[in-house]
Design a protein around this motif. Structure first.
Motif, short mmCIF file in Angstrom:
data_model
loop_
_atom_site.label_atom_id
_atom_site.label_comp_id
_atom_site.label_asym_id
_atom_site.label_seq_id
_atom_site.Cartn_x
_atom_site.Cartn_y
_atom_site.Cartn_z
N ASN A 10 0.88 -1.16 0.00
CA ASN A 10 0.00 0.00 0.00
C ASN A 10 0.92 1.21 0.00
N ILE A 11 0.71 2.11 -0.94
CA ILE A 11 1.52 3.33 -1.02
C ILE A 11 0.56 4.51 -0.93
N LEU A 12 0.76 5.35 0.06
CA LEU A 12 -0.08 6.52 0.26
C LEU A 12 0.69 7.75 -0.16
N VAL A 13 0.13 8.53 -1.07
CA VAL A 13 0.79 9.73 -1.57
C VAL A 13 -0.01 10.93 -1.08
N THR A 14 0.65 11.84 -0.36
CA THR A 14 0.00 13.04 0.14
C THR A 14 0.82 14.26 -0.28
N GLY A 15 0.20 15.42 -0.21
CA GLY A 15 0.94 16.63 -0.53
C GLY A 15 0.02 17.80 -0.87
N THR A 16 0.63 18.88 -1.22
CA THR A 16 -0.05 20.12 -1.54
C THR A 16 -0.87 19.98 -2.81
N LEU A 17 -1.99 20.69 -2.85
CA LEU A 17 -2.85 20.69 -4.03
C LEU A 17 -2.09 21.10 -5.28
N GLY A 18 -2.36 20.44 -6.38
CA GLY A 18 -1.82 20.84 -7.67
C GLY A 18 -0.38 20.47 -7.92
N THR A 19 0.18 19.54 -7.15
CA THR A 19 1.60 19.20 -7.34
C THR A 19 1.82 17.95 -8.17
N GLY A 20 0.73 17.32 -8.65
CA GLY A 20 0.87 16.16 -9.52
C GLY A 20 0.77 14.82 -8.81
N LYS A 21 0.18 14.81 -7.63
CA LYS A 21 0.04 13.55 -6.88
C LYS A 21 -0.75 12.51 -7.67
N TYR A 22 -1.87 12.91 -8.23
CA TYR A 22 -2.72 11.98 -8.96
C TYR A 22 -1.99 11.44 -10.19
N THR A 23 -1.38 12.31 -10.94
CA THR A 23 -0.65 11.89 -12.14
C THR A 23 0.49 10.95 -11.80
N MET A 24 1.29 11.32 -10.80
CA MET A 24 2.43 10.51 -10.42
C MET A 24 1.99 9.16 -9.86
N SER A 25 0.98 9.17 -9.00
CA SER A 25 0.55 7.91 -8.40
C SER A 25 -0.12 6.99 -9.42
N SER A 26 -0.81 7.55 -10.40
CA SER A 26 -1.40 6.74 -11.47
C SER A 26 -0.31 6.07 -12.30
N LEU A 27 0.71 6.82 -12.65
CA LEU A 27 1.83 6.25 -13.41
C LEU A 27 2.57 5.19 -12.60
N LEU A 28 2.77 5.46 -11.32
CA LEU A 28 3.43 4.49 -10.44
C LEU A 28 2.62 3.20 -10.35
N ALA A 29 1.32 3.33 -10.17
CA ALA A 29 0.45 2.15 -10.08
C ALA A 29 0.50 1.33 -11.36
N ASP A 30 0.45 2.01 -12.50
CA ASP A 30 0.54 1.30 -13.78
C ASP A 30 1.87 0.57 -13.93
#
Length: 55
Positions: A10-30
């Protein structure tokens, strides 16, 4: 006593709004063949919040 061994992380990614968390975590998951779950979407979908802070 038998131990439960996890085969995936399980990898939890947190951080400031608009820093690319969703994009980075989607790529990492893939790349790691993991399931990507957006917790914010689950919270909204299942109405798991009590209120909203507009600030």
């Amino acid at each position: 006593m038998a131990q439960n061994r996890r085969t995936k992380l399980n990898i939890l990614v947190t951080g400031t709004l608009g820093t690319g968390k969703y994009t980075m975590s989607s790529l990492l998951a893939d790349a790691a063949q993991l399931c990507h779950i957006n917790v914010g979407d689950v919270v909204k979908e299942k109405n798991l919040y009590d209120g909203w802070d507009e600030n």
